[in-house]
Scaffold this motif. Structure first.
Motif, PDB file in Angstrom:
ATOM      1  N   ALA A 111       0.812  96.764  -5.083  1.00  0.00           N
ATOM      2  CA  ALA A 111       1.082  98.035  -4.715  1.00  0.00           C
ATOM      3  C   ALA A 111      -0.072  99.087  -4.473  1.00  0.00           C
ATOM      4  O   ALA A 111       0.246  99.851  -3.638  1.00  0.00           O
ATOM      5  CB  ALA A 111       2.129  98.704  -5.684  1.00  0.00           C
ATOM      6  N   VAL A 112      -1.070  98.968  -4.975  1.00  0.00           N
ATOM      7  CA  VAL A 112      -2.214  99.802  -4.891  1.00  0.00           C
ATOM      8  C   VAL A 112      -3.629  99.269  -4.456  1.00  0.00           C
ATOM      9  O   VAL A 112      -4.601  99.815  -4.437  1.00  0.00           O
ATOM     10  CB  VAL A 112      -2.471 100.639  -6.100  1.00  0.00           C
ATOM     11  N   ARG A 113      -3.475  98.143  -3.857  1.00  0.00           N
ATOM     12  CA  ARG A 113      -4.545  97.418  -3.173  1.00  0.00           C
ATOM     13  C   ARG A 113      -4.920  97.978  -1.947  1.00  0.00           C
ATOM     14  O   ARG A 113      -4.127  99.011  -1.268  1.00  0.00           O
ATOM     15  CB  ARG A 113      -4.234  95.678  -2.733  1.00  0.00           C
ATOM     16  N   GLY A 114      -6.340  98.530  -2.030  1.00  0.00           N
ATOM     17  CA  GLY A 114      -7.075  99.247  -1.094  1.00  0.00           C
ATOM     18  C   GLY A 114      -7.118 100.492  -1.282  1.00  0.00           C
ATOM     19  O   GLY A 114      -7.486 101.583  -0.668  1.00  0.00           O
ATOM     20  N   LYS A 115      -6.189 100.998  -2.213  1.00  0.00           N
ATOM     21  CA  LYS A 115      -5.863 102.613  -2.381  1.00  0.00           C
ATOM     22  C   LYS A 115      -7.140 102.971  -3.791  1.00  0.00           C
ATOM     23  O   LYS A 115      -7.724 102.237  -4.279  1.00  0.00           O
ATOM     24  CB  LYS A 115      -4.633 102.932  -3.256  1.00  0.00           C
ATOM     25  N   SER A 116      -7.540 104.269  -3.223  1.00  0.00           N
ATOM     26  CA  SER A 116      -8.511 104.881  -4.286  1.00  0.00           C
ATOM     27  C   SER A 116      -8.283 104.745  -5.784  1.00  0.00           C
ATOM     28  O   SER A 116      -7.201 104.886  -6.141  1.00  0.00           O
ATOM     29  CB  SER A 116      -8.617 106.278  -3.947  1.00  0.00           C
ATOM     30  N   ARG A 117      -9.440 104.256  -6.425  1.00  0.00           N
ATOM     31  CA  ARG A 117      -9.033 103.945  -7.912  1.00  0.00           C
ATOM     32  C   ARG A 117      -9.996 104.752  -8.763  1.00  0.00           C
ATOM     33  O   ARG A 117      -9.956 104.528 -10.082  1.00  0.00           O
ATOM     34  CB  ARG A 117      -9.349 102.610  -8.016  1.00  0.00           C
ATOM     35  N   SER A 118     -10.799 105.756  -8.254  1.00  0.00           N
ATOM     36  CA  SER A 118     -11.680 106.538  -9.030  1.00  0.00           C
ATOM     37  C   SER A 118     -10.945 107.402 -10.106  1.00  0.00           C
ATOM     38  O   SER A 118      -9.880 108.066  -9.674  1.00  0.00           O
ATOM     39  CB  SER A 118     -12.715 107.284  -8.325  1.00  0.00           C
ATOM     40  N   VAL A 119     -11.422 107.838 -11.151  1.00  0.00           N
ATOM     41  CA  VAL A 119     -10.772 108.717 -12.176  1.00  0.00           C
ATOM     42  C   VAL A 119     -11.691 109.919 -12.424  1.00  0.00           C
ATOM     43  O   VAL A 119     -11.140 110.645 -13.185  1.00  0.00           O
ATOM     44  CB  VAL A 119     -10.471 107.981 -13.450  1.00  0.00           C
ATOM     45  N   TYR A 120     -12.885 109.928 -11.972  1.00  0.00           N
ATOM     46  CA  TYR A 120     -13.742 111.253 -11.852  1.00  0.00           C
ATOM     47  C   TYR A 120     -13.793 111.798 -13.167  1.00  0.00           C
ATOM     48  O   TYR A 120     -13.694 112.996 -13.552  1.00  0.00           O
ATOM     49  CB  TYR A 120     -13.046 112.415 -11.060  1.00  0.00           C
ATOM     50  N   ASN A 121     -14.256 110.968 -14.352  1.00  0.00           N
ATOM     51  CA  ASN A 121     -13.819 111.100 -15.717  1.00  0.00           C
ATOM     52  C   ASN A 121     -15.215 111.295 -16.301  1.00  0.00           C
ATOM     53  O   ASN A 121     -15.240 111.335 -17.495  1.00  0.00           O
ATOM     54  CB  ASN A 121     -13.133 110.146 -16.361  1.00  0.00           C
ATOM     55  N   THR A 122     -16.448 111.690 -15.773  1.00  0.00           N
ATOM     56  CA  THR A 122     -17.717 111.498 -16.439  1.00  0.00           C
ATOM     57  C   THR A 122     -18.372 112.779 -16.476  1.00  0.00           C
ATOM     58  O   THR A 122     -18.847 113.258 -17.541  1.00  0.00           O
ATOM     59  CB  THR A 122     -18.733 110.485 -15.647  1.00  0.00           C
ATOM     60  N   THR A 123     -18.571 113.489 -15.520  1.00  0.00           N
ATOM     61  CA  THR A 123     -19.411 114.797 -15.718  1.00  0.00           C
ATOM     62  C   THR A 123     -18.921 116.039 -14.736  1.00  0.00           C
ATOM     63  O   THR A 123     -18.797 115.721 -13.506  1.00  0.00           O
ATOM     64  CB  THR A 123     -20.840 114.559 -15.345  1.00  0.00           C
ATOM     65  N   PRO A 124     -18.497 117.143 -15.227  1.00  0.00           N
ATOM     66  CA  PRO A 124     -18.464 118.184 -14.316  1.00  0.00           C
ATOM     67  C   PRO A 124     -19.704 118.968 -14.156  1.00  0.00           C
ATOM     68  O   PRO A 124     -20.303 119.188 -14.789  1.00  0.00           O
ATOM     69  CB  PRO A 124     -17.502 119.091 -15.011  1.00  0.00           C
ATOM     70  N   ILE A 125     -19.892 119.003 -12.752  1.00  0.00           N
ATOM     71  CA  ILE A 125     -21.154 120.080 -12.455  1.00  0.00           C
ATOM     72  C   ILE A 125     -20.524 121.259 -11.442  1.00  0.00           C
ATOM     73  O   ILE A 125     -19.447 121.104 -10.807  1.00  0.00           O
ATOM     74  CB  ILE A 125     -22.156 119.293 -11.853  1.00  0.00           C
ATOM     75  N   PHE A 126     -21.389 122.528 -11.618  1.00  0.00           N
ATOM     76  CA  PHE A 126     -21.110 123.297 -10.673  1.00  0.00           C
ATOM     77  C   PHE A 126     -22.219 123.615  -9.809  1.00  0.00           C
ATOM     78  O   PHE A 126     -23.417 123.911 -10.146  1.00  0.00           O
ATOM     79  CB  PHE A 126     -20.870 124.746 -11.432  1.00  0.00           C
TER      80      PHE A 126
END
Ligand code: V55
Ligand code: FE
Length: 479
Positions: A111-126
């Motif tokens: 159902a999610v093949r080819g869809k974005s799978r990133s979770v952006y879970n490592t570092t916040p920067i400004f």
């Protein structure tokens, strides 16, 4: 109905998923918060919405949560919110996990093949007026710095060619530029590495690609006033293994480590590769150039520390047996050859940080964390097993160490550094203390120049803040 999470290292005990989005205005503070502490600490937290589709998974696959502690006039407010990634939305709709192994799209639900799978879970920067949440497997996600609302992926106005961006970027305190890179830049398990620079306004001014010696987990890099440094350690990926439904990373100790060094304004064609035995490191404290010599300071060990990577590689090495030390590697560019010199600066550890103003240049002091058995028994917290229980202040020239441990059934999360405006003042260190016996958190604030004296303020948090990864302090003026 959501089933229980597995009772494994990554999902049990103090590592149990929290899934709590919340806001607490005016946390209770014991002690005194200096008035000059004005700004926000942002921290990334992997926190899975749903139990893993394949029965188990690693902590570092967790959906990205961003937490913020806003300090103002002696008050502090807490907020944490999920990043509404495409993956998070898809799973929310399905009310279950749809994505398989860590960084292997071939294991996802059709159902999610080819869809974005990133979770952006490592570092916040400004940077450049934007709050960006990073993970090394994809592009940045932009968030509203006040509400933490998810605004959308940031690809430098379509200019970034690299499919990925490291979670460990290097801001230049003098020019305001952001130096970064992306590995697997051209796709899964490729050797493509993109070297990039954004100017002080956050516009991409440079991107140049090169080939790494092999496809490695290049989690961090380092930049001096003159050079860019790309360490490559043998935690490796292979496309055929991924296609066969296997793990992204294995540890290959028979491969050498490589360190590529180039003039930071030069071309990647000028990269000079140094070469040595297999080592592992995820984070660098600082680096600087001194004449023809380039120095790189970090916690180095002889094997990859992640249990899920060790397991896939058929090994099991306790971190205390991993030959770890805090070291300085020195590369002499005036001499021929492939080797470097190693100087031991301190005991094994990680989560290194120098003051933002000291980045890229010769410096005196840095801070990192270690596990000290005299300060408490090993307690599972975070992605590698036993969490750290001690903060170290290291004078890098003399090797002198100061230390602080909360003691008892406690571990510490990554510290942040707040500069002081008072002349000669080293600033402050803040960090979450995980109270394992109470399933509760506190935030400690210490004088960076006197950590052995203990906290000047203890910020009480009325819940358990799941163990986060990296964070950054953003001064109030910048926001
Ligand atoms: C690390 C963390 C990650 C990751 C790869 O600390 C390496 C190392 C939180 O995610 O994806
Ligand atoms: Fe990291």
């Amino acid at each position: 109905m959501t089933q229980p999470f597995p009772d494994t290292m990554d999902f049990g005990g103090y590592n149990a998923p929290s899934r709590v989005e919340c806001e607490v205005y005016d946390l209770v503070v014991e002690g005194r918060l200096p008035e000059e502490i004005n700004g926000t600490w942002y921290q990334s937290v992997p926190d899975p919405q749903y139990p893993p589709m394949l029965g188990n998974d690693t902590f570092i696959s967790g959906d990205g949560m961003v937490r913020m502690l806003r300090f103002e006039n002696g008050h502090v407010d807490l907020k944490q919110r999920y990043i509404q990634s495409e993956r998070w939305k898809n799973e929310r709709l399905a009310r279950r996990s749809l994505y398989g192994l860590y960084r292997n799209p071939y294991t996802d639900d059709p159902a999610v093949r080819g869809k974005s799978r990133s979770v952006y879970n490592t570092t916040p920067i400004f940077h450049g007026g934007r709050l960006l949440a990073l993970k090394e497997d994809g592009r940045a996600m932009e968030l509203d710095p006040r509400t933490l609302a998810t605004l959308g992926e940031w690809d430098y106005r379509g200019r970034l060619r690299s499919q990925t961006m490291t979670a460990h970027t290097r801001p230049d305190p003098e020019t305001g530029e952001l130096y970064f890179f992306g590995y697997e830049a051209g796709g899964l398990a490729t050797r493509d590495v993109a070297y990039c620079i954004a100017d002080r306004d956050g516009e991409l001014r440079r991107e140049e690609w090169f080939q790494a010696p092999y496809c490695a987990s290049m989690h961090d890099f380092a930049v001096t006033r003159e050079h860019a440094i790309f360490p490559v350690f043998p935690t490796t990926a292979d496309l055929d293994r991924l296609k066969a439904g296997g793990v992204h990373w294995v540890w290959e100790p028979r491969k050498d480590s490589f360190v590529g060094i180039m003039p930071r304004e030069g071309s990647v064609k000028d990269l000079r590769w140094f070469r040595g035995p297999a080592r592992s490191a995820y984070h660098f404290m600082n680096a600087f150039t001194e004449g023809s010599r380039v120095h790189l300071d970090f916690g180095c060990s002889k094997v990859n520390p992640f249990p899920f990577i060790q397991h896939a590689s058929g090994i099991r090495v306790d971190p205390r047996e991993a030959g770890g030390r805090f070291v300085r590697w020195t590369f002499d560019l005036s001499k021929p050859g492939e080797s470097w010199e190693e100087t031991v600066l301190g005991p094994a550890g990680d989560m290194p940080r120098a003051a933002a103003k000291d980045a890229m240049r010769d410096y005196e002091v840095g801070y990192y964390q270690t596990f000290d058995p005299a300060a408490g028994r090993p307690l599972v917290a975070g992605p590698v097993g036993a969490g750290f229980n001690t903060i170290l202040r290291l004078e890098v020239r003399s090797g002198r160490l100061n230390r602080f441990s909360p003691g008892g059934e406690a571990t510490v999360q990554e510290h942040f550094h707040v500069p002081s405006k008072a002349p000669g003042h080293e600033g402050y260190l803040g960090f979450i203390v995980d109270r394992h016996d109470q399933h509760l958190s506190e935030v400690f604030l210490l004088e960076a120049g006197g950590i052995e004296r203990g906290p000047i303020a203890r910020i009480k948090v009325p819940l358990r803040l799941r163990v986060g990864v990296h964070g950054n302090w953003v001064p109030g003026e910048a926001l």
